[in-house]
Scaffold this active site. Structure first.
Site, mmCIF file in Angstrom:
data_model
loop_
_atom_site.group_PDB
_atom_site.id
_atom_site.type_symbol
_atom_site.label_atom_id
_atom_site.label_comp_id
_atom_site.label_asym_id
_atom_site.label_seq_id
_atom_site.Cartn_x
_atom_site.Cartn_y
_atom_site.Cartn_z
ATOM 1 N N ALA A 238 1.717 -6.790 10.901
ATOM 2 C CA ALA A 238 1.122 -7.473 9.746
ATOM 3 C C ALA A 238 0.009 -8.357 10.284
ATOM 4 O O ALA A 238 0.242 -9.495 10.700
ATOM 5 C CB ALA A 238 2.165 -8.278 9.003
ATOM 6 N N ILE A 239 -1.180 -7.814 10.296
ATOM 7 C CA ILE A 239 -2.324 -8.478 10.925
ATOM 8 C C ILE A 239 -3.413 -8.687 9.877
ATOM 9 O O ILE A 239 -3.654 -7.808 9.049
ATOM 10 C CB ILE A 239 -2.804 -7.625 12.128
ATOM 11 C CG1 ILE A 239 -1.735 -7.736 13.237
ATOM 12 C CG2 ILE A 239 -4.166 -8.074 12.618
ATOM 13 C CD1 ILE A 239 -1.835 -6.746 14.322
ATOM 14 N N TYR B 13 -3.108 -8.198 5.685
ATOM 15 C CA TYR B 13 -1.908 -7.392 5.423
ATOM 16 C C TYR B 13 -0.667 -8.270 5.410
ATOM 17 O O TYR B 13 0.334 -7.917 4.785
ATOM 18 C CB TYR B 13 -1.746 -6.301 6.482
ATOM 19 C CG TYR B 13 -2.665 -5.111 6.306
ATOM 20 C CD1 TYR B 13 -4.034 -5.235 6.483
ATOM 21 C CD2 TYR B 13 -2.161 -3.859 5.961
ATOM 22 C CE1 TYR B 13 -4.883 -4.143 6.329
ATOM 23 C CE2 TYR B 13 -3.005 -2.761 5.816
ATOM 24 C CZ TYR B 13 -4.359 -2.912 5.996
ATOM 25 O OH TYR B 13 -5.190 -1.830 5.845
ATOM 26 N N ASP C 297 4.493 1.355 8.695
ATOM 27 C CA ASP C 297 3.382 0.605 8.102
ATOM 28 C C ASP C 297 3.971 -0.500 7.227
ATOM 29 O O ASP C 297 5.072 -0.355 6.700
ATOM 30 C CB ASP C 297 2.572 1.514 7.165
ATOM 31 C CG ASP C 297 1.447 2.251 7.866
ATOM 32 O OD1 ASP C 297 1.454 2.287 9.101
ATOM 33 O OD2 ASP C 297 0.584 2.794 7.152
ATOM 34 N N VAL C 298 3.174 -1.540 7.000
ATOM 35 C CA VAL C 298 3.669 -2.643 6.176
ATOM 36 C C VAL C 298 3.315 -2.463 4.697
ATOM 37 O O VAL C 298 3.955 -3.065 3.827
ATOM 38 C CB VAL C 298 3.137 -3.990 6.708
ATOM 39 C CG1 VAL C 298 1.655 -4.191 6.360
ATOM 40 C CG2 VAL C 298 3.962 -5.151 6.195
ATOM 41 N N ASP C 299 2.332 -1.590 4.397
ATOM 42 C CA ASP C 299 1.861 -1.487 3.008
ATOM 43 C C ASP C 299 2.731 -0.542 2.177
ATOM 44 O O ASP C 299 2.260 0.430 1.587
ATOM 45 C CB ASP C 299 0.379 -1.071 2.967
ATOM 46 C CG ASP C 299 0.110 0.250 3.673
ATOM 47 O OD1 ASP C 299 0.941 0.674 4.511
ATOM 48 O OD2 ASP C 299 -0.935 0.860 3.383
ATOM 49 N N HIS D 14 4.115 14.054 5.212
ATOM 50 C CA HIS D 14 3.140 13.261 4.473
ATOM 51 C C HIS D 14 3.150 13.669 2.995
ATOM 52 O O HIS D 14 2.989 14.850 2.673
ATOM 53 C CB HIS D 14 1.749 13.492 5.077
ATOM 54 C CG HIS D 14 0.743 12.474 4.678
ATOM 55 N ND1 HIS D 14 0.281 12.362 3.391
ATOM 56 C CD2 HIS D 14 0.112 11.509 5.382
ATOM 57 C CE1 HIS D 14 -0.616 11.371 3.330
ATOM 58 N NE2 HIS D 14 -0.719 10.834 4.529
ATOM 59 N N GLU E 172 -2.786 8.457 13.590
ATOM 60 C CA GLU E 172 -2.062 9.544 12.916
ATOM 61 C C GLU E 172 -2.451 10.914 13.477
ATOM 62 O O GLU E 172 -1.600 11.808 13.593
ATOM 63 C CB GLU E 172 -2.335 9.492 11.414
ATOM 64 C CG GLU E 172 -1.478 10.443 10.611
ATOM 65 C CD GLU E 172 -1.548 10.109 9.133
ATOM 66 O OE1 GLU E 172 -0.609 9.448 8.641
ATOM 67 O OE2 GLU E 172 -2.527 10.490 8.463
HETATM 68 N N1 UDP Z 1 -2.578 -3.045 9.867
HETATM 69 C C1 UDP Z 1 -2.632 -4.439 9.802
HETATM 70 N N2 UDP Z 1 -3.845 -5.057 9.670
HETATM 71 C C2 UDP Z 1 -5.009 -4.363 9.598
HETATM 72 C C3 UDP Z 1 -4.962 -2.947 9.645
HETATM 73 C C4 UDP Z 1 -3.724 -2.325 9.783
HETATM 74 O O1 UDP Z 1 -1.595 -5.098 9.855
HETATM 75 O O2 UDP Z 1 -6.068 -4.966 9.473
HETATM 76 C C5 UDP Z 1 -1.278 -2.380 10.075
HETATM 77 C C6 UDP Z 1 -0.397 -2.448 8.831
HETATM 78 O O3 UDP Z 1 0.961 -2.422 9.227
HETATM 79 C C7 UDP Z 1 -0.793 -1.159 8.127
HETATM 80 C C8 UDP Z 1 -0.957 -0.221 9.303
HETATM 81 O O4 UDP Z 1 -1.497 -1.021 10.347
HETATM 82 O O5 UDP Z 1 0.184 -0.758 7.199
HETATM 83 C C9 UDP Z 1 -1.832 1.010 9.064
HETATM 84 O O6 UDP Z 1 -2.997 0.679 8.352
HETATM 85 P P1 UDP Z 1 -3.172 1.141 6.831
HETATM 86 O O7 UDP Z 1 -1.876 0.994 6.133
HETATM 87 O O8 UDP Z 1 -4.351 0.410 6.257
HETATM 88 O O9 UDP Z 1 -3.535 2.675 7.017
HETATM 89 P P2 UDP Z 1 -3.302 3.832 5.942
HETATM 90 O O10 UDP Z 1 -1.836 3.868 5.628
HETATM 91 O O11 UDP Z 1 -4.102 3.479 4.721
HETATM 92 O O12 UDP Z 1 -3.781 5.053 6.632
HETATM 93 MN MN MN Z 2 -0.389 2.352 5.346
#
Ligand code: UDP
Ligand code: MN
Length: 339
Positions: free
Chosen positions: A108-109, A112, A198-200, A220, A290
């Site tokens: 979580a940076i 995020y 991932d955190v999102d 996926h 990925e």
């Molecule tokens: N992340 C973060 N800060 C950032 C970019 C990424 O903490 O500025 C971490 C976060 O856990 C995020 C993961 O890296 O869920 C992957 O990035 P993101 O979810 O944006 O990628 P996507 O799932 O959209 O490919």
């Molecule tokens: Mn993500």
């Protein structure tokens, strides 16, 4: 001969129909009605000779035939677990008997942290490995900003300080090296199995020990029906992540992968090394970490594959084959969270 010819003609017709449909779907990306057509692209079927052989040390005997409408095993004999194919109680008992500690890592940076971390952790308390010993590892550049979450008994949270990479692509990719180091340190000593996420996203129902194995990959949600040559692998042959049109099994999602500490040490070392080599050549793979993860899983087949029910994107819309989503993606708000 005649049957073969007819089959080939049918195949040709199928693709002649599917290609325009696929292109229109891409054109209208995000329109669930069009995306729904995808479900008519066959995923393949698990051979009935393999079905009875599918079991593992956590889930016990699997019931792949319970989900005839989807693919329930891989060509190398690993189960693809879907709701209804496993017994969560058996997995729960087996994991307790083995007295496991399960790690869950999350980064979580930047923005995020405020946007996603609290909900991710709170929902994990509700649904992730309930009844097991769990240790969360939160990696952030601002440990003091990590929200307070009330943890259940036998559940621990460790906050690890990391430096922030300026580009979001680098934040995402740097996870591989950081995880590799953590797995070689305290995380690796205290956990038997680890999930890296991932955190999102947030948990929406039980994500239990049925998901554990030596090496676990996540299908996926946006790509599990697509033919292999259409998958968004890195195609630039100069990249370490490159896969040709004849290579690749599935497109795996980097938002969820897991396994034993030893297996994940190998995975993270491979990806971190490949990313460095690409950078030295001035390359960056199409989907960053990925792409490298997908190359790794092509070379080292996962022992268990999680169906898209385990990490579902609600934006895709309703699908009958998605019975019981365990994790739900948050809506992408790149303008808010990325710089
Ligand atoms: N992340 C973060 N800060 C950032 C970019 C990424 O903490 O500025 C971490 C976060 O856990 C995020 C993961 O890296 O869920 C992957 O990035 P993101 O979810 O944006 O990628 P996507 O799932 O959209 O490919
Ligand atoms: Mn993500």
């Amino acid at each position: 001969m005649a049957i073969k010819e007819r089959l080939r003609a049918r195949k040709r017709l199928f693709w002649r129909l599917m290609l325009p449909a696929g292109l229109i779907g891409l054109f209208l990306y995000g329109l669930p009605v069009v995306r729904y057509l995808e479900t008519f692209i066959p995923m393949g079927v698990c051979p009935s000779a393999i079905m009875p052989l599918l079991k593992d040390n956590f889930t016990g005997v699997l019931r792949p035939w319970a989900r005839p409408e989807v693919l329930t095993c891989t060509s190398w004999g690993a189960p693809i677990i879907w709701d209804g194919t496993f017994d969560p109680d058996v997995a729960q008992q087996e994991a307790r008997r083995q007295n496991l500690t399960i790690g869950l890592t999350v980064f979580a940076i930047g923005r995020y942290l405020e946007k996603y971390l609290a909900r991710f952790l709170e929902s994990a308390e509700q649904h992730f490995m309930v009844g097991q010993r769990v240790v969360y590892y939160v990696f952030t550049e601002r440990p003091e900003a990590v929200p307070h979450v009330t943890l259940g008994t036998d559940r621990w949270l460790r906050v690890e300080h990391v430096t922030r990479e300026p580009r979001w692509q680098d934040v995402s990719m740097a996870r591989m090296r950081t995880l590799h180091e953590a797995l070689g340190g305290r995380l690796g000593r205290e956990a038997h199995f680890v999930f890296c996420m991932d955190v999102d996203q947030h948990f929406s129902s039980a994500f239990g020990p049925e998901t554990l194995a030596d090496l676990v990959a996540q299908l996926h949600a946006w790509h599990y029906h697509w033919p292999r040559w259409f998958l968004p692998y890195e195609r630039d042959t100069r990249s370490e992540a490159a896969l040709s049109s004849e290579q690749g099994d599935f497109y795996y999602h980097a938002a969820v992968f897991g396994g034993s500490v030893a297996a994940l040490r190998g995975l993270t070392a491979h990806c971190a090394r490949s990313q460095l080599r690409d950078r030295a050549r001035g390359l960056e793979a199409r989907w960053h970490d990925e792409s490298h993860l997908n190359k790794f899983f092509w070379l080292h087949k996962p022992a268990k594959v999680l169906s898209p029910e385990f990490c579902w994107a609600p934006a895709i819309g309703w699908r009958s084959e998605i019975r019981h989503p365990r994790l739900l993606w948050a809506p992408k708000e790149y303008k808010v969270v990325r710089n």
